[in-house]
Scaffold this active site. Structure first.
Site, PDB file in Angstrom:
ATOM      1  CD  GLU A  49       3.636   6.358   3.081  1.00 51.27           C
ATOM      2  OE1 GLU A  49       4.779   6.781   3.276  1.00 51.27           O
ATOM      3  OE2 GLU A  49       3.395   5.216   2.633  1.00 51.27           O
ATOM      4  CB  ALA A  66      -0.931  -0.001   1.208  1.00 46.97           C
ATOM      5  CD  GLU A  82       0.345   2.070   3.843  1.00 47.22           C
ATOM      6  OE1 GLU A  82       0.754   3.234   3.641  1.00 47.22           O
ATOM      7  OE2 GLU A  82       1.101   1.084   3.832  1.00 47.22           O
TER       8      GLU A  82
END
Length: 866
Positions: free
Chosen positions: A276, A274, A308
């Site tokens: 941020e 992922a 995140e």
């Protein structure tokens, strides 16, 4: 010429000269549906900034095929001379206010960097998302690409009428352009943030919305994915974890969520877990599970979600000044994610420190023993350095050391210092000294020596108990010996002893009636270990227990060893520990001893087979599956390897048949069995399970498990193109394309290998995710002889590939195609000869030297296994 690199000195000079105020970015994505690979989009950037010196020169970064117009303070600059080497020269700046406008055509990518373009095979619709960390915002708009030149960002995006556009600010109502060419989304300016956490995501995404409420606070929440994944989207579960994170972090940080909304966008072909982006987190869409997965997968997704979210404060609100302190972002978020899921009320994973000990710290220990080991606070000279530094030290070792720091200063003082840090540096940039200063003030402890030993040196310590007893088994002497093994050859720095705050657990066997025995902790001592030998007088006079476990509760970062008597007990009773964390520490120690050639692979296999049946933690079980296969493939004596694999595969099938129907353990054993099935009877069973002519009660042979079976059958030559196509027809999705690519590359024929090699190395057409899938299929440990000629080919092409391809793609090639399975002195010699002749860049040398170290380690382990 700098190319796309940027040095720390250049960044420092630019930051001293410039103060950036705002960006206005206009992107026209209205033609994205119809462009072919290599297509472009119009990009217009207006940036306002101050300069400290009249007449000074600087530059702004841009990676673009074409620049049409550059206007600086009202005067036009010729793009043919001003735009060179991915930089736009800015001569004759005014003291005080300056304004720059750049009009360019920027390129869509298929590498997961910049603005990634993906066409879903299910609906043939185009989906876009940005990925800007570390230096890829400049592929979408002109930017001062360094974290300490923060500014506000205002995006205006033109896109098709039926699309959704998401950015860092709340999504506005689109306005019709009036010419039939689409609509415009005009976003409001962001707070002051760094360029690498800005985001644009666009396409006909599906969305689900909710809200986080706490008192008068209301934060809009959104979840986005492609329509082809909607049937699998468990939005309520994702929102639940997100709200737990909001509650926990706002309380612990004592600072309200700093952005106006929080969207989580599950996007295709993502290079990482992922990213941020402020208020617009992008997450790999494999976390929307199309098939049954074990609870370990849900736990991993939860850690990603809260990781995140933690970045919204640590990284986005307060950002490192330069990439030396990347660890401040990643280590803190990793520590915070685990702390949150362990302590948040109602958490589904209160024992997550077990997973941390078994997986994250294993990653850290591995990384810290490579020739590329570095201090947690790494010395980052330029962007090339940081691109290869997203590693087990930056994430897992740093998080482990933060856990040690919490034990050292106390949890309350730690979070009190963090709260002061956020309040003092909100929307600014910091260095390590800023965080340490806040923690020193909160705790009253001088952390300068601690920091120097833990954060500014490389390497790992080993802790061993030294125990003496009398004839009655009473402890007469107990000490902890600390070693600092020399750093690997080629590593920079010197090994050091460190202060460790640890617990020592004493465990004894207790009869458990019909269920046998349990290993129960009867006493725990917490103390500071410092120097080579630390006496533990608290244990003098106590009866010697069955097991003495150093670093109990996993407070510190160190390799631990068991004394001989404890090791004998653990070998016979590892699964009898009541505590999952104690079991994980012992499993991790055994694995580390195997990697260090202190425990033969066959002994490690014995240990796993004796204890895994009673291991309740599914994450640990799956780690053991991976580690056993790796040990058998690379660390086993080659003359015994097939016998070991046969024994392991027979055990996986037996556990599969014995597992509780429909349980996580059953699914994990099915995957472990599929990974090594080898006899005609075992392969017949895989085929029969696929065809439905045989079943195992409770085992759902669903889409992902079917592909695991197909990939194995392809790798052993049972399935060819016709069977792979037939399976893809059942799953005509992006995931199906990747699995089919893996299966094709796995086939044990010279033609299949040549085709796979050409598609990855000699062509640049494959998207990043498909390229990775092909590499996974290409490298089959059962096919060493077939793959042997590719060792020479690797060294012939790897430097050119590194220089010609994007970083992510080049790294996949350099790491994934290194001849790691050719465990031989010849591989080491070929690598050394290549180092001498190719003169690779520092970043490529690092990647290849890490791979070489793996072969060297495997050779030592094979010798031990003989």
């Amino acid at each position: 010429m700098p190319g796309t690199n940027l040095t720390r000195d250049e960044a420092r000079q630019r930051a001293q000269l410039l103060t950036v105020h705002s960006y206005e970015i206009d992107l026209d994505l209205s033609g994205a549906q119809d462009v072919q690979d290599g297509g472009t989009f119009p990009s217009r950037t207006t940036v306002r900034f101050d300069c400290a010196e009249e007449g000074a020169e600087s530059f702004i970064d841009l990676v673009a095929p074409t620049v049409h117009e550059i206007v600086l303070n009202g005067r036009s600059l010729d793009p043919a001379t001003a735009f060179v080497d991915s930089r736009i020269a800015l001569p004759g700046l005014a003291a005080g206010a300056n304004e720059l406008t750049v009009v360019a055509d920027c390129a869509y990518t298929n590498t997961g960097e910049g603005l990634h373009r993906f066409v879903d095979p299910v609906d043939q619709q185009t989906y876009l998302y940005s990925q800007f960390e570390v230096p890829y915002a400049r592929q979408v708009f002109a930017s001062f690409e360094q974290p300490d030149l923060k500014a506000t960002f205002q995006f205006t995006v033109r896109a098709p009428r039926d699309w959704v556009v998401v950015s860092n600010s709340s999504t506005p109502e689109p306005q019709d352009r009036g010419d039939g060419s689409g609509v415009v989304w005009a976003f409001t300016p962001t707070p002051r943030i760094s360029s690498y956490i800005t985001a644009v995501v666009a396409g006909p995404y599906h969305s689900v919305h909710s809200v986080y409420e706490r008192g008068e606070q209301r934060v809009p929440l959104g979840i986005y994915c492609r329509p082809s994944l909607v049937e699998y989207l468990d939005a309520d579960a994702i929102f639940d974890v997100t709200r737990q994170g909001f509650d926990f972090f706002q309380e612990k940080f004592d600072y309200p969520y700093p952005f106006e909304k929080y969207d989580q966008l599950f996007v295709p072909e993502f290079n990482a877990g992922a990213m941020e982006n402020a208020g617009a987190v992008t997450i790999r869409d494999q976390y929307i599970f199309r098939s049954k997965v074990t609870d370990a997968a849900y736990e991993m997704r939860a850690t990603t979600i809260v990781h995140e979210l933690a970045h919204m404060w640590f990284g986005d609100l307060v950002t490192m000044e330069w990439w030396n302190d990347l660890w401040l972002n990643e280590s803190f978020a990793t520590f915070a994610e685990t702390t949150c899921l362990a302590d948040a009320p109602g958490s589904r994973w209160p024992h997550i420190w077990t997973t941390f000990a078994n997986q994250m710290k294993t990653w850290a220990y591995r990384q810290d023993q490579l020739p590329s080991t570095h201090p947690i606070m790494a010395e980052i000279g330029d962007l090339d350095d940081v691109l290869v530094n997203f590693d087990g030290i930056t994430y897992a070792k740093g998080a482990s050391v933060l856990k040690q720091l919490v034990a050292y200063v106390g949890k309350d003082a730690f979070f009190s210092g963090v709260q002061a840090y956020f309040k003092q540096h909100a929307y600014g940039n910091t260095r390590l000294a800023d965080l340490l200063g806040a923690l020193e003030e909160a705790s009253g402890r001088d952390l300068k020596t601690w920091s120097k030993l833990w954060l500014e040196t490389a390497g790992i310590n080993i802790l061993r108990p030294e125990i003496e007893t009398d004839d009655q088994g009473v402890i007469t002497s107990f000490a902890v010996r600390q070693d600092a093994p020399p750093l690997p050859p080629g590593a920079q720095g010197t090994a050091v002893l460190r202060p460790h705050r640890i617990a020592i657990g004493l465990y004894d066997l207790q009869d458990d009636g019909a269920d046998g025995s349990r290993l129960v902790r009867t006493e725990r001592v917490e103390l500071d270990v410092d120097g080579e030998l630390t006496d533990v007088p608290q244990l003098h006079g106590k009866r010697r227990p069955a097991v003495v476990l150093l670093n109990d509760d996993d407070l510190s970062y160190a390799k631990i060893r068991l004394d001989a008597e404890s090791l004998r007990t653990v070998v016979d009773h590892l699964s009898d520990f009541e505590s999952s964390l104690a079991r994980a520490l012992c499993w991790a120690s055994a694995w580390d001893m195997t990697r260090d050639a202190e425990l033969p692979t066959r002994a490690y296999l014995d240990l796993v087979l004796s204890g895994v049946a009673r291991e309740s933690d599914i994450g640990v079980v799956q780690s053991l599956h991976r580690q056993v296969k790796l040990a058998l493939d690379l660390y086993a004596d080659p003359t015994w390897r097939e016998a070991g694999l046969t024994r392991w595969t027979e055990a996986t099938l037996a556990h599969l048949r014995a597992a509780e129907p429909a349980s996580d353990h059953q699914l994990a054993w099915a995957r472990a069995f599929a990974a090594t099935a080898r006899t005609p009877e075992q392969l017949d069973l895989l085929e029969a399970l696929l065809e439905g002519t045989q079943t195992i009660e409770g085992l759902a042979v669903d889409t992902e498990l079917r592909w695991a079976f197909v990939e194995r059958l392809a790798a052993v030559g049972r399935y060819d193109e016709a069977e792979i196509i037939a399976e893809y027809e059942r799953d005509r999705t992006a995931a199906g394309e990747r699995h089919a690519a893996t299966a094709r590359a796995a086939r044990p024929t010279p033609e299949a290998k040549a085709e796979a090699w050409e598609s990855v190395v000699e062509s640049d057409k494959l998207p990043n995710a498909v390229q990775e899938a092909v590499i996974i299929g290409f490298v089959q440990t059962d096919q060493r002889e077939l793959l042997a000629p590719y060792a020479e080919k690797y060294f012939a092409v790897v430097k050119d590939a590194w220089n010609a391809r994007s970083h992510e793609v080049a790294q996949n090639i350099a790491r994934g195609l290194y001849p790691s399975i050719q465990v031989a002195e010849e591989t080491l010699a070929a690598t050394d000869a290549w180092f001498a002749s190719a003169e690779p860049s520092a970043s490529l040398r690092r990647v290849v030297s890490e791979a070489r170290a793996g072969v060297e380690r495997a050779l030592r382990a094979q010798t031990a296994d003989r």
